[in-house]
Write a protein that holds these residues in place. Sequence first.
Motif, mmCIF file in Angstrom:
data_model
loop_
_atom_site.group_PDB
_atom_site.id
_atom_site.type_symbol
_atom_site.label_atom_id
_atom_site.label_comp_id
_atom_site.label_asym_id
_atom_site.label_seq_id
_atom_site.Cartn_x
_atom_site.Cartn_y
_atom_site.Cartn_z
ATOM 1 N N ILE A 214 6.805 6.261 6.525
ATOM 2 C CA ILE A 214 7.816 6.882 5.418
ATOM 3 C C ILE A 214 6.826 7.198 3.670
ATOM 4 C CG2 ILE A 214 9.300 5.341 6.378
ATOM 5 C CD1 ILE A 214 9.398 4.029 3.135
ATOM 6 N N ASP A 215 7.998 7.793 3.033
ATOM 7 C CA ASP A 215 7.600 8.178 1.906
ATOM 8 C C ASP A 215 6.623 9.276 1.968
ATOM 9 O OD1 ASP A 215 8.428 6.974 -0.827
ATOM 10 O OD2 ASP A 215 6.442 6.836 -1.646
ATOM 11 N N GLU A 216 5.580 9.189 0.877
ATOM 12 C CA GLU A 216 4.839 10.003 1.048
ATOM 13 C C GLU A 216 3.506 10.228 1.881
ATOM 14 O OE1 GLU A 216 3.858 11.377 -3.380
ATOM 15 O OE2 GLU A 216 4.756 9.120 -3.813
ATOM 16 N N VAL B 113 9.529 10.839 -9.713
ATOM 17 C CA VAL B 113 9.041 12.640 -9.667
ATOM 18 C C VAL B 113 9.895 12.675 -8.294
ATOM 19 C CG1 VAL B 113 7.573 13.675 -8.512
ATOM 20 C CG2 VAL B 113 6.352 12.648 -10.207
ATOM 21 N N ARG B 114 10.099 12.247 -7.939
ATOM 22 C CA ARG B 114 11.500 12.737 -6.489
ATOM 23 C C ARG B 114 12.794 12.710 -7.524
ATOM 24 N NH1 ARG B 114 8.570 11.087 -0.921
ATOM 25 N NH2 ARG B 114 8.655 8.776 -2.669
ATOM 26 N N ASP B 115 13.695 13.313 -6.839
ATOM 27 C CA ASP B 115 14.671 13.342 -6.379
ATOM 28 C C ASP B 115 15.258 12.602 -5.067
ATOM 29 O OD1 ASP B 115 14.981 13.437 -9.140
ATOM 30 O OD2 ASP B 115 16.683 15.698 -8.616
ATOM 31 N N THR C 78 -5.336 4.322 -1.951
ATOM 32 C CA THR C 78 -4.019 5.670 -1.764
ATOM 33 C C THR C 78 -3.153 3.926 -0.882
ATOM 34 O OG1 THR C 78 -2.815 7.044 -0.364
ATOM 35 C CG2 THR C 78 -4.750 5.775 0.496
ATOM 36 N N LYS C 79 -2.067 4.700 -1.410
ATOM 37 C CA LYS C 79 -0.709 3.740 -1.126
ATOM 38 C C LYS C 79 0.115 4.159 0.564
ATOM 39 C CE LYS C 79 2.781 4.422 -2.135
ATOM 40 N NZ LYS C 79 4.397 4.923 -2.901
ATOM 41 N N TYR C 80 0.671 3.026 0.806
ATOM 42 C CA TYR C 80 1.334 3.624 2.200
ATOM 43 C C TYR C 80 2.901 2.855 1.427
ATOM 44 C CZ TYR C 80 -3.030 5.213 4.191
ATOM 45 O OH TYR C 80 -4.570 6.333 5.212
HETATM 46 MG MG LIG Z 1 6.764 6.013 -5.049
#
Ligand SMILES: [Mg+2]
Length: 324
Positions: free
Chosen positions: A223-225, A31-33, A208-210
């Motif tokens: 970090i991340d989202e 999904v991300r660049d 969720t995932k961290y």
């Molecule tokens: Mg990811």
Amino acid sequence: MIQKSTILQNLSNCIEDTSFLNIPGMKKGKVRDTYDLGDKLMLITTDRQSAFDRVLACIPFKGQVLNQVSAFWFENTRHIVENHLIATPDPNITIAKKCSVFPIEFVVRGYLTGSTSTSAWTLYSNGERTICGNSMPDGMVKNQKFEKPILTPTTKSDLHDESISVEEILSRKLIDESTWKKLESIVFALFEFGTQTAAKNGLILVDTKYELGLDAQGNILLIDEIHTPDSSRYWLSSSYRERFEQNMEPENIDKEFLRLWFRDHCDPYKDAVLPKAPDDLIAELSSRYIKLYEMITGLQFSTDTSSSIRERMLDNLSNAGYLK
Ligand SMILES: [Mg+2]
Ligand SMILES: Nc1ncnc2c1ncn2[C@@H]1O[C@H](COP(=O)(O)OP(=O)(O)O)[C@@H](O)[C@H]1O
């Protein structure tokens, strides 16, 4: 709430790919660049909707929703843990501190659910009573709340993530014990805060995932989202209990229908070219993402469609000094 007609007018005003920015060193995720800027990262959330390991469609405003949901939670969880967010020069873009990433994804679950082969519910219904070292009582049913949230870590890998127990994380020295203790208490505190905030807004944060890392000074950063609709599952609080008692699946702001449409109209694993999903479905999915944004944050979604999103990104990045 943005009008459906506005969404329909913006079906092609999407960011599928950011190579038009001409910034070297892009790494393309689902999904991300992501761009490596030395000590920083530039994470651009595109409008790609991915499933079956490919891009199904572009959903107007989805990238903005995901990026701004994450930014909302980063801003509001600093009392629990510092995070990588430095700036959001554009609604779709996060500038982040580059960290060395712990090689574990911290999956926290508040409910016994899921349907894939690795989900907690599937394992439990096949008789498993210990998941990643968490023991579970007999007699639980699907979608039941755990007495306390559980942590089911997975390894971070490019192929597929695998469950791993705390013992193994420590014995393989992926993380040392005192750091592990800190990380564990951070992710439970984040989940508790997320649960309470979501509840105020009529949502259940189901799981969720961290991801966490260390900055150059050795500080632990989130970090991340965080708590985005892509990294988390949310259910509607209002109908949960009644439906649970009637053995019905909880209500969510469902994003599954687009995947099902492709499954019914082609072979998404084999066909070289995918059919184009109907405009109405795309617009519906867009409005559901916007609705999620508004429920999660309690804020009104707003966007400026007077110029194209590409132009806006170029302007914003240029003004913030990220374009040569
Ligand atoms: Mg990811
Ligand atoms: N602040 C950060 N420092 C270093 N790496 C980060 C940071 N934030 C996110 N990442 C990493 O950047 C990558 C982003 O990839 P992502 O777009 O999520 O791709 P994927 O589709 O493979 O999940 C992830 O591997 C994540 O761990």
